[in-house]
Design a protein around this motif. Sequence first.
Motif, PDB file in Angstrom:
ATOM      1  N   ARG A   1       0.839  -1.191   0.000  1.00 21.80           N
ATOM      2  CA  ARG A   1       0.000   0.000   0.000  1.00 21.80           C
ATOM      3  C   ARG A   1       0.878   1.246   0.000  1.00 21.80           C
ATOM      4  NH1 ARG A   1      -3.419  -1.725   5.193  1.00 21.80           N
ATOM      5  NH2 ARG A   1      -1.244  -2.151   5.786  1.00 21.80           N
TER       6      ARG A   1
ATOM      7  N   TYR B   1       0.372   4.540   0.914  1.00 19.25           N
ATOM      8  CA  TYR B   1       0.415   5.436   2.065  1.00 19.25           C
ATOM      9  C   TYR B   1       0.662   4.683   3.375  1.00 19.25           C
ATOM     10  CZ  TYR B   1      -1.431   8.906  -1.161  1.00 19.25           C
ATOM     11  OH  TYR B   1      -1.589   9.750  -2.233  1.00 19.25           O
ATOM     12  N   LYS B   2      -0.065   3.605   3.599  1.00 15.62           N
ATOM     13  CA  LYS B   2       0.029   2.915   4.887  1.00 15.62           C
ATOM     14  C   LYS B   2       1.314   2.110   5.037  1.00 15.62           C
ATOM     15  CE  LYS B   2      -4.931   2.613   5.814  1.00 15.62           C
ATOM     16  NZ  LYS B   2      -6.068   1.725   6.150  1.00 15.62           N
ATOM     17  N   ASP B   3       1.939   1.713   3.948  1.00 17.05           N
ATOM     18  CA  ASP B   3       3.177   0.930   4.033  1.00 17.05           C
ATOM     19  C   ASP B   3       4.381   1.736   3.561  1.00 17.05           C
ATOM     20  OD1 ASP B   3       1.743  -1.287   4.946  1.00 17.05           O
ATOM     21  OD2 ASP B   3       1.322  -1.956   2.914  1.00 17.05           O
TER      22      ASP B   3
ATOM     23  N   LYS C   1       4.657   5.429   5.105  1.00 12.23           N
ATOM     24  CA  LYS C   1       4.873   5.293   6.544  1.00 12.23           C
ATOM     25  C   LYS C   1       6.310   4.855   6.846  1.00 12.23           C
ATOM     26  CE  LYS C   1       3.064   2.895  10.617  1.00 12.23           C
ATOM     27  NZ  LYS C   1       2.065   1.908  11.111  1.00 12.23           N
TER      28      LYS C   1
END
Length: 429
Positions: free
Chosen positions: A393, A395-397, A400
């Motif tokens: 992902r 944004y989430k992976d 981050k």
Amino acid sequence: MFLHAGIILIIIAVTFAIGNYFKLGTELAMLLSALAAAIYHTGGLPVRHLVEGAFTYYDVSLIFITATLFINLVKESGGIVFMVRKIIIRFHEHRYLTLLFLTFILMIPGALTGAGAATVLTVGTLVGTVLVYMGISETKTAAIIFVCASMSAAAPPINLWAMMAAAGANMPYVGFMQPLFIITSIGALFTMFFLGSKGENPELEKILAELPEPPAEMNWFRVGTPFLILIILIVAGRLFPFKMPILGLPLMFLIAASVMFILSPKKLNILNIAGKTIRSLIPLVGIMIVVGILIQIMALSGARGLISLAIVTLPVWFLFASLFLILPVSEGLLQYAVAPLIGVPLIFLFNMKGFNPVITLSAMAVMWPLGDILPPTAVVGRATVIELNYQGRYYKDFLKTCLIPMGFILALCTVFLVFSNQLSFLVGG
């Protein structure tokens, strides 16, 4: 006057937002914004200003066109693959030395072209393959490639953000070598070792099987000589300013490219490579042209002066506490346009307040490329996930994972901003 300039800014912002909404791309949206502002201000099209603005960064465009041509010749001749394979063969049992030299490989393309995408597209897949076989996760590998690509774009000798801001402030692009080198080197090395220190020593046979084979005749002399000549030409102009003729960076890169072409172990189709280089750089050249047009129209209408006035009246403590957020976010919105738009008044402000302008601009010019992971543009970030075929992902992976290295680099740049006078000894001729 203030009302008119404010209306111009609103027209630019609204037109740019509409262009992005209809997915016209950053370049076309920015051009439409400039045209809308020009029509409102003059009642027609000020052709002279449009043409003049289009040629504002002509010299900068020449630099990264010739530099990218040089890097592409090195790649097509097998030089980059040769260097990566030699590093793995020699240091595969020494993890930290392998990471150190891979960081150096990642820094070269962007440092010579001023574009982080050049690093991703030329060496991203090769280095990414090695990092995965060293036991580094796919997400951390993508984060390493992006952050190191951003640092390579900010590294000397070519930092487009510093060059554009310095040009707008009538400030010579001199003295940036050491501060830019120190900040970007520390940032890239921290990223590489923070994210990649844990893992296993790579299995030599598996990595070599995945990497392309360079020509059998390729050696360190063939791949190193063009870089050595380039370094000599750059350094000679600094050591012997009254004896060395002024060649200019574009000609220096062309000389190095010619040497690479002559020493290449395989026949290179120079016209084909040059054509691919130009086609790959059309978005970057395009944005440089429209940035020049937009800045010219904003200066003509007074909108640029309004922004400058708003910035120079801000308290310095507020800038120190917020630039680490403002600069990357603005880069994500406008890309290179933020350098002359925001950077120029910031240079004037810091200089007026007694801070060293070279050190402060160096720090800001390292903050900006980190914003290339942020929407709506996210040029280098998206190029990274596409080139590496990243399946996680965004944004989430991916984003981050980049936050801690980016936070470290932004904190380091803030230190350089605050203590610019104490660090002024880094400014060289």
